[in-house]
Design an enzyme around this catalytic site. Sequence first.
Site, mmCIF file in Angstrom:
data_model
loop_
_atom_site.group_PDB
_atom_site.id
_atom_site.type_symbol
_atom_site.label_atom_id
_atom_site.label_comp_id
_atom_site.label_asym_id
_atom_site.label_seq_id
_atom_site.Cartn_x
_atom_site.Cartn_y
_atom_site.Cartn_z
ATOM 1 N N ILE A 29 0.831 -1.208 0.000
ATOM 2 C CA ILE A 29 0.000 0.000 0.000
ATOM 3 C C ILE A 29 0.868 1.261 0.000
ATOM 4 O O ILE A 29 0.624 2.196 -0.762
ATOM 5 C CB ILE A 29 -0.938 0.019 1.238
ATOM 6 C CG1 ILE A 29 -1.837 -1.232 1.271
ATOM 7 C CG2 ILE A 29 -1.779 1.294 1.244
ATOM 8 C CD1 ILE A 29 -2.671 -1.433 0.029
ATOM 9 N N THR A 112 0.844 0.143 8.756
ATOM 10 C CA THR A 112 1.496 -1.069 9.272
ATOM 11 C C THR A 112 0.472 -2.201 9.344
ATOM 12 O O THR A 112 -0.729 -1.951 9.312
ATOM 13 C CB THR A 112 2.024 -0.825 10.705
ATOM 14 O OG1 THR A 112 0.910 -0.495 11.560
ATOM 15 C CG2 THR A 112 3.026 0.324 10.737
ATOM 16 N N LYS A 141 -8.151 -0.739 9.547
ATOM 17 C CA LYS A 141 -9.479 -0.718 10.164
ATOM 18 C C LYS A 141 -9.385 -0.848 11.686
ATOM 19 O O LYS A 141 -10.261 -0.387 12.422
ATOM 20 C CB LYS A 141 -10.355 -1.829 9.605
ATOM 21 C CG LYS A 141 -9.763 -3.214 9.761
ATOM 22 C CD LYS A 141 -10.502 -4.239 8.919
ATOM 23 C CE LYS A 141 -9.761 -5.570 8.900
ATOM 24 N NZ LYS A 141 -8.406 -5.453 8.302
ATOM 25 N N GLU A 165 -10.370 6.705 5.138
ATOM 26 C CA GLU A 165 -11.257 6.293 4.055
ATOM 27 C C GLU A 165 -10.937 4.900 3.532
ATOM 28 O O GLU A 165 -11.834 4.156 3.126
ATOM 29 C CB GLU A 165 -11.216 7.319 2.915
ATOM 30 C CG GLU A 165 -12.222 7.093 1.814
ATOM 31 C CD GLU A 165 -13.655 7.076 2.328
ATOM 32 O OE1 GLU A 165 -14.116 5.991 2.759
ATOM 33 O OE2 GLU A 165 -14.305 8.136 2.315
ATOM 34 N N GLY A 222 -3.085 -13.849 -4.913
ATOM 35 C CA GLY A 222 -2.706 -12.852 -3.906
ATOM 36 C C GLY A 222 -3.874 -12.204 -3.183
ATOM 37 O O GLY A 222 -3.744 -11.128 -2.603
ATOM 38 N N GLU A 225 -4.649 -14.266 2.468
ATOM 39 C CA GLU A 225 -3.416 -14.288 3.241
ATOM 40 C C GLU A 225 -2.915 -15.735 3.346
ATOM 41 O O GLU A 225 -3.658 -16.674 3.100
ATOM 42 C CB GLU A 225 -3.686 -13.773 4.674
ATOM 43 C CG GLU A 225 -4.425 -12.468 4.749
ATOM 44 C CD GLU A 225 -3.564 -11.285 4.342
ATOM 45 O OE1 GLU A 225 -2.331 -11.344 4.565
ATOM 46 O OE2 GLU A 225 -4.096 -10.342 3.751
ATOM 47 N N LYS A 240 -14.656 -4.350 10.277
ATOM 48 C CA LYS A 240 -15.180 -3.337 9.366
ATOM 49 C C LYS A 240 -16.581 -2.900 9.785
ATOM 50 O O LYS A 240 -16.916 -1.713 9.712
ATOM 51 C CB LYS A 240 -15.160 -3.869 7.927
ATOM 52 C CG LYS A 240 -13.737 -3.968 7.378
ATOM 53 C CD LYS A 240 -13.671 -4.702 6.055
ATOM 54 C CE LYS A 240 -12.255 -4.638 5.475
ATOM 55 N NZ LYS A 240 -12.095 -5.543 4.299
#
Lengths: 363, 363
Positions: A29, A112, A141, A165, A222, A225, A240
């Site tokens: 990210i 992280t 989150k 966001e 991908g 996990e 979430k």
Amino acid sequence: MYNSQPTLIGRSRFSMKTYNLFFIGFGTIGRALAHLLQEKQSILQAGYAASFQLTGVATRRHGCAWNPAGLDMDGILRMADADGRIGKRSYEEAGLETLLKDSQADILVEITPTDRENGEPAASHIRTALRGGRHAVTANKGPVAYAYRELRDLARQADRRFLFEAAVMDGTPVFSLQRETLPAAGIIGFRAILNSTTNYLLTRMEKGMDFEEAVAAAQAVGIAETDPLADVEGWDAVLKVAALVNVMMDFPLAPAAITRQGIGMLDPAAVRRARAEDRPFKLVCRAVRTPNGVAGSVRPEQLSTDDPLASVSGTGTMLCIETDSLPGLIIGGTAPSPKTTAYGLLADLLAIVRAGPSQRSPF
Amino acid sequence: MYNSQPTLIGRSRFSMKTYNLFFIGFGTIGRALAHLLQEKQSILQAGYAASFQLTGVATRRHGCAWNPAGLDMDGILRMADADGRIGKRSYEEAGLETLLKDSQADILVEITPTDRENGEPAASHIRTALRGGRHAVTANKGPVAYAYRELRDLARQADRRFLFEAAVMDGTPVFSLQRETLPAAGIIGFRAILNSTTNYLLTRMEKGMDFEEAVAAAQAVGIAETDPLADVEGWDAVLKVAALVNVMMDFPLAPAAITRQGIGMLDPAAVRRARAEDRPFKLVCRAVRTPNGVAGSVRPEQLSTDDPLASVSGTGTMLCIETDSLPGLIIGGTAPSPKTTAYGLLADLLAIVRAGPSQRSPF
């Protein structure tokens, strides 16, 4: 620059301002955001009179680097892509507070890995930034699910922003949708598909794979996990739901208070049969106001095919919001990627730019 | 007040301000907005430090009334509901410019019936308001489809706003979604279902009705006009596509330049077969950038059932936007009503309130 007319939202009539960014975490990210900032540089300057420079990066495995005059983004990206060290010192040793000060950071970009049990270390990183008078934006989150009110209040006291966001729905505007486009609307509840991995697994299983094959397929592209448990058992979705309820319904709902049932025990044959009967299984997230507050749940449900949520295929996500003014509002994203998540972070950065010197707002 | 926490967006820390509204047109939408303003009065004052008072109403059939000190909303509503006269004078005779002046209006609420050929008289009403230094909000797509650039520029020159959230998708946030939540994103194109009536007719036909039965059913529940041609032949959708392209893609696309094919010639048997084969017909709106600008079309298309647009049933609407940052963004509404359209107008009024004294913005 792409042949399209980007929206110009902002302060181009004001003088150019440079914002110092500190990235904590620099995985997929972080790199996507670095690339997006380079891609959008000209529109950010022309449309928002803003330029962003990276003055600090801290990673757990690759050390950290900072320079208040600005780091060489390309160099950092090359080192990161080569999986090399960004700097000798580890940030535990240096201490985030010191690093933020030494890098003269205006905004902490918190990306992280987060602990699903408590939202750490992200929450502490954000706390440190806000207490130091810096803005904090995150794609995590966890802090929104576990520490929203505390961090929101810290941000208000510091006249800084805490924005997230990208924490839910991979950059699809959700929190800004409510914050900016639903004035004076009361949210009664929502139904949603928030976890891409389980939706992808169910779609694969409907097409004939058994559970293990589907997981392997998801890992191969991908999506899943190495340990898919957090997704499969509904933990990701629960966090979430908590984040959405805490922010959009202004009710402090603890993740532990949300009814949770994953897709782990679903029989692939039943999943195929359900689709054949036009009653497909989806991992459905729900929240609704009750006399005591808000009740939340995450569980597999069979949906009618004319239910918008039933149309969410592959890695898509969708949120159906019921408000007192708009009974049926739908927002969704069909193609999540590191770039869409990075865009959510960029939208938060531009919300800070747009607000100008004082970030005070009544919410 | 409803048991939910409305979003507070705005200027509650500023002093209370009263805005004088002038309604031109006072049909279903005008009455719904009047009721909504009453319903939301306390949250508007608490959250936005704003109160709205009706200082003028002009109708074609029921005359007009004005009072700079404020009209009795309940009285006006009672007269309107009783289909009685609001005032003796007709507004043609009085003249809108004079009425706006005499009523000391801050904002014109334009909700007259519009001509699909040219967007009049709405466009002229809005022109008059902006030239007189007043804001204009409308639920009319006509002026946005035919005169967007001229009215946008007039508004900028006057430092006033021209807003129209309710003009497309019945109050679902579309224009504000792009304006407020998609900063620096370039819109490449969109696909959408924008006309409720045709979608409802197709849904009925799939369930076994022939075209005339479906139209009669739609008229019975007040969805279809007495003359359903504008909907059935795609005119309504064409104007909405033009409005979206003009604003969201910043390209002046004339309604006449949009390829149009309605659902009139669809064979009900084919519609039923298509649904049975999971390839349902929808009246699909499209816009895409081309080397020469933007191409738009409205025509019946068969969709795959995993296409989000295929899940739009009854009177729902949905817009799938492709941007350079978010490849697949979905916004939709499932329960349009006069109240949702009125909410779109209220959202525009609150955008004016939020912007404060100066409305200047770079777009």
